[in-house]
Motif scaffolding. Structure first.
Motif, short mmCIF file in Angstrom:
data_model
loop_
_atom_site.label_atom_id
_atom_site.label_comp_id
_atom_site.label_asym_id
_atom_site.label_seq_id
_atom_site.Cartn_x
_atom_site.Cartn_y
_atom_site.Cartn_z
N ALA A 15 -16.93 1.77 -26.96
CA ALA A 15 -15.74 1.11 -27.50
C ALA A 15 -14.50 1.99 -27.43
N GLU A 16 -13.45 1.43 -26.84
CA GLU A 16 -12.15 2.11 -26.78
C GLU A 16 -11.09 1.38 -27.60
N ALA A 29 -19.46 -2.89 -24.65
CA ALA A 29 -18.13 -3.24 -24.15
C ALA A 29 -17.10 -2.18 -24.55
N GLN A 30 -16.06 -2.08 -23.73
CA GLN A 30 -14.97 -1.15 -24.02
C GLN A 30 -13.99 -1.75 -25.04
N ARG A 31 -13.80 -3.05 -24.93
CA ARG A 31 -12.92 -3.75 -25.87
C ARG A 31 -13.78 -4.71 -26.69
N VAL A 32 -13.70 -4.60 -28.02
CA VAL A 32 -14.61 -5.34 -28.89
C VAL A 32 -13.82 -6.14 -29.93
N GLY A 33 -14.14 -7.43 -30.05
CA GLY A 33 -13.52 -8.28 -31.06
C GLY A 33 -14.56 -8.76 -32.06
N ILE A 34 -14.17 -8.83 -33.32
CA ILE A 34 -15.04 -9.34 -34.39
C ILE A 34 -14.28 -10.47 -35.07
N ILE A 35 -14.81 -11.69 -35.00
CA ILE A 35 -14.08 -12.88 -35.43
C ILE A 35 -14.92 -13.63 -36.46
N THR A 66 -14.82 -6.97 -22.21
CA THR A 66 -14.62 -7.35 -23.60
C THR A 66 -15.82 -8.11 -24.14
N ALA A 67 -16.21 -7.80 -25.37
CA ALA A 67 -17.26 -8.55 -26.08
C ALA A 67 -16.65 -9.10 -27.35
N LEU A 68 -16.79 -10.41 -27.55
CA LEU A 68 -16.27 -11.07 -28.74
C LEU A 68 -17.45 -11.50 -29.60
N TYR A 69 -17.64 -10.83 -30.72
CA TYR A 69 -18.72 -11.15 -31.65
C TYR A 69 -18.16 -12.06 -32.73
N TYR A 70 -18.80 -13.20 -32.93
CA TYR A 70 -18.26 -14.18 -33.87
C TYR A 70 -19.32 -14.70 -34.83
N PHE A 71 -18.84 -15.11 -36.00
CA PHE A 71 -19.64 -15.88 -36.94
C PHE A 71 -18.79 -17.04 -37.42
N SER A 72 -19.39 -18.23 -37.52
CA SER A 72 -18.62 -19.41 -37.92
C SER A 72 -19.53 -20.38 -38.66
N GLY A 73 -19.07 -20.88 -39.81
CA GLY A 73 -19.83 -21.85 -40.56
C GLY A 73 -19.36 -23.27 -40.32
N THR A 74 -18.05 -23.45 -40.20
CA THR A 74 -17.51 -24.80 -40.03
C THR A 74 -16.65 -24.93 -38.77
N GLY A 75 -16.69 -23.93 -37.91
CA GLY A 75 -16.07 -24.07 -36.60
C GLY A 75 -14.72 -23.41 -36.40
N ASN A 76 -14.02 -23.06 -37.48
CA ASN A 76 -12.70 -22.47 -37.31
C ASN A 76 -12.75 -21.17 -36.51
N SER A 77 -13.63 -20.27 -36.92
CA SER A 77 -13.71 -18.98 -36.23
C SER A 77 -14.25 -19.12 -34.81
N LEU A 78 -15.17 -20.05 -34.62
CA LEU A 78 -15.69 -20.28 -33.27
C LEU A 78 -14.58 -20.81 -32.36
#
Length: 260
Positions: free
Chosen positions: A76-77, A46-52, A3-15
């Motif tokens: 990606a699956e 990654a086979q499983r991918v998250g975008i947060i 799994t790969a978790l790709y994230y962007f966060s400005g004030t920490g909530n998403s992180l």
């Protein structure tokens, strides 16, 4: 399944959400979108991918859209997205993610919203959040449910209230590069926190002045991490509380700039 978790966060909530999901998935990797965009092409193996990411102006932040345009999903699956915000279902974030993934030739399998203590507040009148710790706990409880669904590879979506469809994306585009919306009031001690925290290295100290350059993504990290709460977004932030996730530091936000 890796799994790969790709994230962007400005004030920490998403992180904070990305970290929690990462802790629940064995063999998962946490990757900052800002840093990933510094190396092209972006090959997602990654086979499983998250975008947060957080909801910005009722839609997907510009940096996330840029990432999706560049990403090549090799293996990606199963792809899912998690959106955070005061009321993240009001907008078209999930439908926009689906459009980008369709263009990339991959399927969008699941999408979720997690209400958080408000941080990205332009154009929204906010009162002080009651019982923020309760809201943080509710967010954590939902993260655990989402993680279980991800482990089971469920195909499911929280319902979004995209009343105006693509108008949300138009509103977002009109806000891009609006550095002039940000200003510094009296009481600035030139501590440099704003310059340090900016994920895009878009702020500099020039003598007694704080200057925004030409690559502002309006994540408002500078506003919320200001040590004296004197950075303002037009007149809309005056008198409003500054909030960043209690488990996320200034340095955590700044580290998104690093190439993974």
């Amino acid at each position: 399944m890796n799994t790969a978790l790709y994230y962007f966060s400005g004030t920490g909530n998403s992180l904070s959400v990305a970290r929690s999901i990462n802790n629940q998935l064995e063999g998962s990797e946490l990757l900052p979108i800002v840093g990933c965009l510094k190396q092209k092409p972006i090959k997602v193996n990654a086979q499983r991918v998250g975008i947060i990411f957080p909801l910005h102006f009722m839609t997907v932040p510009r940096i996330v859209r840029e990432f999706l345009k560049e990403a090549q999903f090799v293996n990606a699956e199963y792809i899912f997205a998690v959106v955070t915000g005061l009321n993240p279902k009001i907008g078209n974030a999930l439908s926009q993610i689906e459009k980008y993934l369709n263009k990339a030739g991959v399927k969008f399998n699941a999408g979720y919203f997690i209400p958080m203590v408000a941080a990205h507040f332009p154009y929204v009148k906010l009162s002080k959040i009651k019982e923020p710790q309760k809201l943080y706990q509710e967010a954590q409880d939902k993260v655990l449910k989402i993680s279980e669904s991800i482990l089971q590879l469920k195909n499911e979506f929280d319902k979004e209230a995209a009343v105006f469809g693509d108008l949300k994306l138009l509103v977002s585009k009109k806000q891009e590069h609006k550095e002039s919306f940000l200003s510094v009031g009296e009481g600035c001690i030139r501590c440099g926190y704003c310059m340090q925290v900016c994920p895009f290295q878009n702020i500099r100290l020039n003598g007694k002045q704080v200057e925004w350059l030409d690559n502002c993504h309006q994540c408002l990290a500078c506003l919320h991490f200001c040590s004296r709460s004197v950075i303002e977004y037009k007149k809309l932030s005056i008198g409003k509380p500054r909030k960043h996730h209690p488990s996320v530091s200034l340095n955590d936000i700044a580290l998104q700039r690093q190439i993974p």
